[in-house]
Enzyme design. Structure first.
Site: not given
Length: 574
Positions: A102, A113, A115, A167, A228, A237
């Protein structure tokens, strides 16, 4: 390089539009004034939900990623020196942090968060990433909650950097150096890579392909933010629980779903002759059973929705229809955008629910245990779907804190619809095997991965709609002012007041921990009452009808073996 229009195009005063996707566009018409007004109203309707991040917060993310990128370059130089590479190579060895998901798509929400992917040259090993780079992160004051998940399907380091959750995956490319302008969409980069590196690269490659396959990125982003939010508000979701995750929603937005139920493709699949497994039902028989294929655009093409089940598909299709009807009302000025984001009342939708509770003695053990249990809930849903008496098993993607006792626990709620049996006034449905198979799988994996600790437990309870308020947080299901006492006819040893926050109920079912059993066999464990509950008795879901002789599912060897545990069995009387 900009394409120069032909003479004919100049004379006609227009350029031939670029063709995206595998079919022609639905429309090339420009937006009308009314469309622009609706778009503005939509943007305003989204703001209260926190889907747009403030500029200061965005700048903080950029600053944090810059710091992380610098750490990666320093670490790779250190590793290069340790491995005695020439000084000329060390100076240009590079290394880079890429983002995906995202954040890379530009649709992340407040507090979301990030990625990230650490890309390193060929002399940097995965073991270096999970040792010396992990040590380097430990030295940073801004880094908190650092943990490595090296044995995951896609190995990852998780951390909080200056209060931003990140992450980080790792990919080692077959290159001597990593240039700053590296384009990860290049299929040639996949040559001679191990499968873990290919999986790690996949997120970035798919995200970048999506961004290159939409004609107007800003319109795409606003639409994806809308979808979303709608999907989260409507509880559809969650990739891990069999609904759609972020990348699948992104691909559906990038590609209008006129082709569904055929596979959703953003572009024709390519064969790079690297012999990597790709989604192809003509070659792989198991691919033919995927219920709602949405295929990633980057090689090797994969189905991003392989977790979708018959139940989750049915729920999503119903939501698509409702969403379309509401959107039509908005376009006809009969409703506002806010109606699209109204949350449904999941806890009034079904008559029967299964409440699943995972508990562990400590916060750290609970974090690992909950992650494993949640990743396997789709197996329980699949088991329930196969039951001849069940029409639908709808798991709510939202989890809830369990009762505040000595243990730390998390609850999930599954709505269940039973088939109406015309020939039977009353029906007993035995779900012992369905739930036991699920718990056996969880315990077995926990032991095989050496994650299992004593007192890690799974409990399953049948709860009728009118009893949910006694188990769920007040914000979700407020307690009723008056406790109504119902007849216990067909509901053995249980009434509304028997479900309190201690779960001290005869319809609580905990699977004993397998510490006292051989590691190979938790399969014969009887399903028993919870340790705080009364003596074992059947867990029953009863309709307000006279009790009748039980109608059982056809017997199986495992079912026959468990007959001696009948007093502990989980039985739904319908």
């Amino acid at each position: 390089k900009k394409k120069i229009p032909s003479t004919n195009q100049v004379l006609l005063g227009r350029e031939t539009p670029k063709h995206y996707g595998i079919t022609s566009p639905i429309s090339l018409a420009q937006a009308k004034e009314a469309d622009l007004v609706l778009t503005h109203r939509l943007t305003e309707a989204l703001k209260p939900y926190g889907v747009f991040e403030e500029e200061l917060e965005l700048q903080r993310r950029i600053h944090v990623l810059g710091k992380l990128n610098t750490l990666v370059k320093e670490w790779i130089r250190d590793v290069s020196e340790t491995k005695n590479l020439p000084a000329s190579v060390i100076e240009t060895v590079g290394g880079k942090i890429f983002t995906f998901g995202s954040y890379r798509l530009g649709v992340h929400t407040k507090g979301a968060d990030i990625d990230a992917l650490c890309v390193a040259p060929r002399h940097v090993e995965r073991t270096d990433f999970f040792s010396s780079f992990l040590d380097k992160l430990k030295e940073q004051e801004e880094v908190k909650d650092l943990r490595a998940v090296e044995e995951a399907f896609v190995p990852v380091i998780k951390l909080s950097f200056d209060s931003i959750e990140i992450d980080i995956l790792f990919a080692r490319l077959a290159l001597q150096t990593i240039p700053e302008n590296l384009d990860l969409r290049d299929d040639g980069l996949l040559k001679n890579l191990d499968i873990r590196c290919i999986r790690s690269l996949n997120g970035c490659r798919v995200t970048d392909e999506i961004l290159h396959l939409v004609p107007n990125i800003e319109n795409f982003r606003l639409t994806l933010r809308t979808i979303k939010l709608w999907a989260k508000r409507r509880n559809i979701y969650s990739n891990i629980l069999g609904f759609l995750g972020g990348v699948s929603w992104a691909m559906l937005v990038a590609r209008t779903c006129q082709e569904w139920p055929n596979p959703v493709l953003l572009k024709q699949p390519e064969d790079c002759n690297l012999n990597l497994p790709v989604w192809d039902p003509r070659v792989t028989p198991s691919d033919r059973y995927h219920l709602m294929p949405i295929i990633t655009p980057a090689y090797p093409q994969q189905n991003s929705t392989y977790n979708v089940s018959a139940s989750t598909r049915a729920v999503m299709v119903d939501e698509f229809k409702q969403g379309l009807a509401i959107t039509d009302e908005i376009l006809q000025s009969k409703a506002e955008w806010s109606k699209l984001f109204e949350a449904p009342n999941f806890f009034q939708k079904y008559k029967h629910y299964i409440v699943l509770l995972a508990s562990a003695p400590t916060e750290k053990q609970h974090l690992e245990w909950v992650g494993l249990v949640e990743s396997k809930i789709r197996i329980l849903v699949g088991n329930l779907e196969k039951n001849e008496f069940i029409t639908l098993a709808h798991v709510n993607p939202q989890s809830f804190p369990g009762p505040k006792e000595k243990e730390v626990s998390t609850m999930w709620v599954i709505g269940v619809i039973f088939k109406k049996m015309e020939a039977s006034e009353n029906l007993n449905v035995d779900l012992t095997i369905d739930i036991q198979s699920f718990t056996d799988t969880v315990y077995r994996q926990a032991m095989n991965s050496k994650m299992f600790e004593a007192d890690m437990k799974i409990q399953a309870m049948h709860v009728k709609r009118r009893q949910l308020h006694q188990l769920l947080p007040n914000l979700v299901m407020p307690k009723r002012r008056k406790v109504r006492h119902h007849s216990t006819e067909g509901l053995r040893q249980m009434n509304d007041s028997s479900l309190d926050l201690s779960l001290d109920s005869d319809n609580s079912m905990s699977v004993p921990s397998p510490t006292a059993m051989p590691a190979t066999v938790p399969t014969s464990t009887p399903v028993k009452c919870g340790p705080l509950g009364p003596p074992p008795s059947p867990l029953a879901a009863a309709a307000d009808q006279p009790e009748a002789p039980a109608v059982k599912r056809p017997g199986s060897p495992m079912q026959e073996e468990r007959k001696r545990f009948k007093s502990d069995a989980e039985v739904f009387n319908l």
